[in-house]
Design a protein around this motif. Structure first.
Motif, PDB file in Angstrom:
ATOM      1  N   LEU A  47     -27.508  22.078  28.324  1.00 46.15           N
ATOM      2  CA  LEU A  47     -27.868  20.647  28.496  1.00 46.15           C
ATOM      3  C   LEU A  47     -28.561  20.451  29.946  1.00 46.15           C
ATOM      4  N   VAL A  48     -29.646  19.674  29.939  1.00 48.58           N
ATOM      5  CA  VAL A  48     -30.490  19.268  31.125  1.00 48.58           C
ATOM      6  C   VAL A  48     -29.707  17.865  31.436  1.00 48.58           C
ATOM      7  N   ALA A  49     -30.113  16.853  30.634  1.00 50.13           N
ATOM      8  CA  ALA A  49     -30.024  15.280  31.119  1.00 50.13           C
ATOM      9  C   ALA A  49     -29.804  14.654  29.622  1.00 50.13           C
ATOM     10  N   THR A  50     -29.179  13.471  29.557  1.00 50.93           N
ATOM     11  CA  THR A  50     -29.105  12.693  28.611  1.00 50.93           C
ATOM     12  C   THR A  50     -29.244  11.451  28.887  1.00 50.93           C
ATOM     13  N   ILE A  51     -29.576  10.200  27.893  1.00 52.15           N
ATOM     14  CA  ILE A  51     -29.920   8.964  28.279  1.00 52.15           C
ATOM     15  C   ILE A  51     -29.450   8.061  27.176  1.00 52.15           C
ATOM     16  N   SER A  52     -28.714   7.100  27.378  1.00 53.48           N
ATOM     17  CA  SER A  52     -28.293   6.085  26.173  1.00 53.48           C
ATOM     18  C   SER A  52     -29.386   5.106  25.987  1.00 53.48           C
ATOM     19  N   ASP A  53     -29.075   4.644  24.751  1.00 52.85           N
ATOM     20  CA  ASP A  53     -30.100   3.519  24.478  1.00 52.85           C
ATOM     21  C   ASP A  53     -30.188   2.487  25.428  1.00 52.85           C
ATOM     22  N   GLY A  54     -28.981   2.256  25.876  1.00 51.41           N
ATOM     23  CA  GLY A  54     -28.659   1.199  27.169  1.00 51.41           C
ATOM     24  C   GLY A  54     -29.077   1.562  28.516  1.00 51.41           C
ATOM     25  N   GLY A  55     -29.328   2.972  28.447  1.00 46.24           N
ATOM     26  CA  GLY A  55     -30.141   3.355  29.914  1.00 46.24           C
ATOM     27  C   GLY A  55     -29.135   4.393  30.822  1.00 46.24           C
ATOM     28  N   SER A  56     -27.839   4.451  30.286  1.00 46.80           N
ATOM     29  CA  SER A  56     -26.969   5.543  31.047  1.00 46.80           C
ATOM     30  C   SER A  56     -27.405   6.587  31.113  1.00 46.80           C
ATOM     31  N   THR A  57     -27.209   7.423  32.103  1.00 50.42           N
ATOM     32  CA  THR A  57     -27.684   8.787  32.215  1.00 50.42           C
ATOM     33  C   THR A  57     -26.566   9.916  32.490  1.00 50.42           C
ATOM     34  N   ALA A  58     -26.832  10.838  32.444  1.00 50.67           N
ATOM     35  CA  ALA A  58     -25.894  11.854  32.535  1.00 50.67           C
ATOM     36  C   ALA A  58     -26.841  13.190  32.895  1.00 50.67           C
ATOM     37  N   TYR A  59     -26.353  13.960  33.969  1.00 51.55           N
ATOM     38  CA  TYR A  59     -27.217  15.313  34.301  1.00 51.55           C
ATOM     39  C   TYR A  59     -26.165  16.598  34.465  1.00 51.55           C
ATOM     40  N   ALA A  74     -39.553   1.058  23.497  1.00 48.91           N
ATOM     41  CA  ALA A  74     -40.432   0.316  22.719  1.00 48.91           C
ATOM     42  C   ALA A  74     -41.447   1.348  22.191  1.00 48.91           C
ATOM     43  N   LYS A  75     -41.597   2.536  22.928  1.00 46.46           N
ATOM     44  CA  LYS A  75     -42.404   3.753  22.437  1.00 46.46           C
ATOM     45  C   LYS A  75     -41.706   4.648  21.845  1.00 46.46           C
ATOM     46  N   ASN A  76     -40.255   4.595  21.775  1.00 51.56           N
ATOM     47  CA  ASN A  76     -39.463   5.677  21.168  1.00 51.56           C
ATOM     48  C   ASN A  76     -39.632   7.286  22.111  1.00 51.56           C
TER      49      ASN A  76
END
Length: 121
Positions: A47-59, A74-76
């Motif tokens: 894993l490098v990083a993730t982001i939820s549809d609400g913008g929460s991130t994890a690294y 909007a651009k997927n």
């Protein structure tokens, strides 16, 4: 059908920067989590990083402070800004998205084909 297409990889010197993009297309109803993973030669995908549809991130710990994940709903599309790159960041970087197809009630994981990032010392 859903496709993820990455772009932005390449060769960069140590200390340099790159910005990866991953665009999802096809019959998409919604996307919740999106993320970046990488796989170096003879190593497992990590894993490098993730982001939820609400913008929460994890690294991953080794990327904190150097990499920034973001998305444009909007651009997927999901992005990965990589700064202060090191030779050990050399890997194939993969995009992953949890997608609900149009007219479907369930989410499934989709992967991109990968983009090579090479950091020279």
């Amino acid at each position: 059908q859903v496709q993820l297409v990455e772009s932005g990889g390449g060769l960069v010197q140590s200390g340099g920067s790159l910005r990866l993009s991953c665009a999802a297309s096809g019959s998409i109803g919604s996307i919740n989590a999106m993320g970046w993973y990488r796989q170096a030669p003879d190593k497992q995908r990590e894993l490098v990083a993730t982001i939820s549809d609400g913008g929460s991130t994890a690294y991953a710990d080794s990327m904190k402070g150097r990499f920034t994940i973001s998305r444009d709903n909007a651009k997927n599309t999901v992005y990965l800004q990589m700064n202060s790159l090191k030779p050990e960041d050399t890997a194939v970087y993969y995009c992953r998205a949890n997608v609900r197809r149009a007219f479907s009630a369930t989410y499934n994981i989709y992967w991109g084909q990968g983009t090579q990032v090479t950091v020279s010392s």
